[in-house]
Design an enzyme around this catalytic site. Sequence first.
Site, mmCIF file in Angstrom:
data_model
loop_
_atom_site.group_PDB
_atom_site.id
_atom_site.type_symbol
_atom_site.label_atom_id
_atom_site.label_comp_id
_atom_site.label_asym_id
_atom_site.label_seq_id
_atom_site.Cartn_x
_atom_site.Cartn_y
_atom_site.Cartn_z
ATOM 1 N N LYS A 213 0.803 -1.235 0.000
ATOM 2 C CA LYS A 213 0.000 0.000 0.000
ATOM 3 C C LYS A 213 0.835 1.283 0.000
ATOM 4 O O LYS A 213 0.308 2.356 -0.288
ATOM 5 C CB LYS A 213 -0.936 0.025 1.216
ATOM 6 C CG LYS A 213 -2.022 -1.062 1.165
ATOM 7 C CD LYS A 213 -3.281 -0.707 1.942
ATOM 8 C CE LYS A 213 -3.120 -0.728 3.429
ATOM 9 N NZ LYS A 213 -4.431 -0.536 4.133
ATOM 10 N N GLU B 57 4.980 8.294 2.695
ATOM 11 C CA GLU B 57 4.264 9.483 3.200
ATOM 12 C C GLU B 57 3.734 9.266 4.615
ATOM 13 O O GLU B 57 3.875 10.136 5.477
ATOM 14 C CB GLU B 57 3.102 9.859 2.273
ATOM 15 C CG GLU B 57 3.353 9.703 0.779
ATOM 16 C CD GLU B 57 4.483 10.531 0.227
ATOM 17 O OE1 GLU B 57 4.776 11.606 0.776
ATOM 18 O OE2 GLU B 57 5.100 10.083 -0.774
#
Lengths: 327, 746, 210
Positions: free
Chosen positions: B709, B713
């Site tokens: 996934k 960030e």
Amino acid sequence: MNQFQYVRPSKQQAAIDAVAKDPNATFIAGGTNLVDLMKRGIATPQKLVDINRLPLARIDADPGKLRIGALALNSTVADDKQVRERQPLLAQALNAGASAQLRNMATVGGNMLQRTRCSYFYDLAMPCNKREPGSGCGALEGINRMHAIFGFSDKCIAVHPSDMSVALVALDATVLVSGPKGERRIPFIDFHRLPGDTPEKDTNLEKGELITAVDVPDGPFTKYVHYQKVRERASYAFALLSVAAALDIENNTIKAARLAMGGVAHKPWRLTAAEQLLVGKPATEDTFRQAAEVAMQGAKAFKHNAYKIKLGPNTIVQALRTAASAA
Amino acid sequence: MKEQAQNKQIGAPMNRVDGHLKVTGAAKYSAEYELPNMAYAVLVGSTIAKGRLTGVDAKAAERAPGVLAVITHFNSPKVPGFDTAGKDPSQPATVGGPLKIFKDDKIHYSDQPIAVVVADSWERARHAARLVKGQYAPEKHKTNLEAGASEAFLPTAAKKNPKHPMNDYQRGQADAYKLGAIKLESEYVIPTEVHHPMELQAITAHWEAADKLTIYDKTQGTMATRRDFAKEWNLPEENVKVIATFVGGAFGNALHSWPHESAAIIAARVVNRPVKLMLTREQMFTNVGYRPYTWQKLGMSATPDGKITAITHESIGQTSNYEEFTESTLAQTRMMYQAPNVTTRYRLVSLDVCSPIWMRGPGEATGAFALESAMDEMAHMLNLDPLEFRLRNYTDKDPENGKPWSTKFLKECYQLGAERVGWSKRQLKPGSLRDGEWLIGYGMGVGTFGAHRGAATVGAQLLANGTVLLQCATTDIGPGTGTVMTQIAADTLGLDPKKIRFELGNSSFPKAGTQGGSSTVNSVGPATQEACLALKDKLRGLAGASNAAFASAKKEDVTLTDGYLALSSNPATRVAYADLIKQGGDKAVMVEARPGPEGQQYSMYSFSVHFVEVRVHELTGEVRVSKLVSCADAGTIVNEKTAGNQMKGGAVGGIGMALMEAAHIDDRFGRYVTKDFADYHVPVHADSPAVEVAFVNQPDPHVNALGTKGIGEIAIIGVAPAIANAVFNATGKRVRELPITPDKLI
Amino acid sequence: MSLPPDLEQPAGHDESRRTFLKQSSLLTALTFVPGPVVQAATNELDEKVAAAFEKVPLKLEVNGVKHKLSVEPRTTLLDLLRENLNLTGTKKGCDYGQCGACTVHVDGQRVNSCLSFAVMHEGKKITTIEGLAEGDKLHPMQEAFVKHDGFQCGYCTPGQIMSAVACVREGHAGSEAEIREYMSGNICRCGAYSNIVAAIQEVKNGGQKV
């Protein structure tokens, strides 16, 4: 960076002559500040006189004093056994400065001659009386959170950035200087200047004068000392404010005290009135707080550095507290 | 994956494939290629922030030793694409575009390049650059966001397209928080923060022929950079080659092409030599983007039992006067918590500054500072544990669009992190814990980021020596792309990772998107996997010519071993590579992998939570992060070592954001007073605790077959508010303007 | 090590020499060319001729290799390594002594090579990241960095490793806190600090010779 002549004399007098006789010549030792300033076009010497081959790097443990050669490296001094035993405050202040690499390059003399880190001094496109007399002080009405609260003038509100010098002024050191007119001794407290109308001059050294050594007299400050530096990250940053504290305590009574601040003035700022207040008093939080208040008398803040008016006394208390419990 | 039995590398903490090159100094970055007859270029910046350049006095510079050229607006060769770029009707002119260096006499920001000086050495170029003097007709500039807030506007892209995500958002009633009995309304400010990768932005530009350009460039996207410069010079894309084998960090600032790159390419053309240009640290503040100064207001209401009833989140960010930069500051607020009424409004202010560019965890990290601080404030008002408050508002489907999550294991993250940090020690009442002079507090912050996936192509071939070479134009700015792709390939092929080489960072390789938005493994991972499967099938077909067992085998059953192609089901059935090679025929494949329709059916996000323990000095206001635990639901973790490192790095970035990073402009001059690492502090060793990382490590079956996934960030999003919340817990002081420096706490 | 003779007189650039060169330029003989053109051309050529005299001789030993060089006094040790000797393992991260990426050892001591002029290291021994391994055998610190993943992008890595080796040799790797303090002169923007500290601790505790 402009081209320059490079000379590396082996004799002290030749070095002094080389700088004294050439208005565009300057000494270079560690270079950690000068090279930086030259890269940015702030210092533009036409001739560099490399003094690293002069025999000025010794640390002499004399009776009653340590004589630290001007070319002794910051790391060497900080790790020196005699320095650590006889002047632990100096060792602490040195280790609070810069990084391990820089301390391996920077010399004692050069450390004293560091120029301010004021952002306006560092930008050729902004005004700065220190860099370009008469151009104005960018910091006065600008972003001045790092700036002075003592001893400034309307020409300059920059601060001196050295940590080592804060300890040396507290320890009543003396600077040994050799120049075209011979040798002289300058009490450390008179070595750096306040800006007044001539902020371009950081120190009272004359053209061609070479720092040869610093004498640090023995005192009773071998135990209850602390260098407290407050900065915006945990290491490797210039001080928002720092305090060098040295006490002599017997039966919880302060017999002697030395106190100085960094990051608050154009020179390392000795706090004599606070020292006097401390003497004869018990080494308690109350005493420290009283001394801190006395120390801050006369402080005046600008738009962004009002925090120093509060951080100053708090840091003094913290430094004294830590010093008193340092045994 | 089908070949679970063979999974040995995925999940293993393999050492980096390029580790040896990096620890020996052999890894070459963009300013480190040796080309014959190299010239050196240095930029000269404007000293005014707005106005016109009326002249450039370059006489002294031109006469200085070793100088080959001084190029300015007044003598620059025409860059053909500068006249056509921006006229694309799909790119409305009002949205703007990158600055076109030397194209006209307009000064848009201070330190905008007005000249590039080229010489035969760095020393000479730098000295000559100092001799160049610009002459200006200055105009009044604006560099202060708050002063310009009254002129804030909706981004043009949103005005033109009602479905654009930057439009105002409303679910339920607008601004319903105002009606709540228990409510808060707080303003938050984050200052300009600068990426500051350790490698200074650098480019080596080489015109190999009049119509053939090779650049060694610091870029996160070799394809995007190739496209940009092919366009600037009206060249077919195949005539431009972009090499970025190693990129010394970027954190977003190499997502965009910048004027210095154009300058080097122009310079190389003028002097007809390869030209190397490296920015100074000062120029890293002024010419390659930053996280924009952003003002936010967050209103929230809740019921006494801790259910959020409404949130309104407004944001005003700065952009330049020539380009509209936007980021997803408000995205997290729309989907993170169950709230029936949510309003978001995003606005921009144009200032006379360089354009911002996405910086790690881009808008989400900014938005999370407001949202996650407000969550803590509300929990405090409700006298609730902030973790409990978040659990009471947990969402099992995406409240923004009603779609199910592809996967969401945030509760598991909460549990992992709370245990590790010792959350049970946290006291509801701020200022309750101390250790001598140090006040102790605990805080948490949540992060999320879309699990983005794009198309990517990977080439795979069996070489004569029995090794497999994989190639892809993707880059690696540090996360370990080549390493994890090698692991994926090793498992898919069944081959020892030492026999696999994954090459990247070259625009001539099969195409891939830019490394950004945590999307590389999501995109290039499946392409690597599929390319390896296709290679196996191809080799199976070749082997089938001499061995019937291969002809009828399924490609999944084929495995590559040391020296032989074999069948997993019957390893004795094998064909030596030597024989395959002798047999001739193409042993290379190129496969493109594209995202499927799942993105329409599911909301796909990575999630993280960061728990911190801080110590705040009661007298000096210094903050030390003494513990930091980051837990992530990032799907399958291909390499725990590199993934963990990325999480730790994000946490350190978050410490910087929370405690020290701020670039300040003196608005009178429109110039930064923070110019280097002495003024702009980034965390050093002593600022970082031993960061602990925990992954849920559950595959997401919908993003791709690997189950990944994305990590980069979420590693930073939520860290800064976690620290701010911990500082509040320690001291009772709520700091809503970053960074939390000592002056704000004494 | 014997020190070289002192440089009492400038071996390089000096104004009088440059002026002499200017005045004696060959181009002044071209009297039939219009004045301004001669002047411009003269200036240009003079600068180029004079530039050749702006270098000074320098002897250095880098990674065990002795070099006899001719450099401008303003060339920093960092630029000399990267541009003249093609030793690009030593990195430029700030050029102002504020990041540590340029850390090398001079006579065994770690320093910032960006903040010193190469000529000031006459006769000294420089060790860079390229000189740390013994042939193919990595230095234990390099091994530990790989094992603990003490880097991401790799750009600060050579400086971190050179500094880490010195940190252990100096005796400043006694505790995690001491390592963090004495390594604070090396910035890693990727934030791999936890792993770097783990690598240093392993080397320190492993007792290998560094």
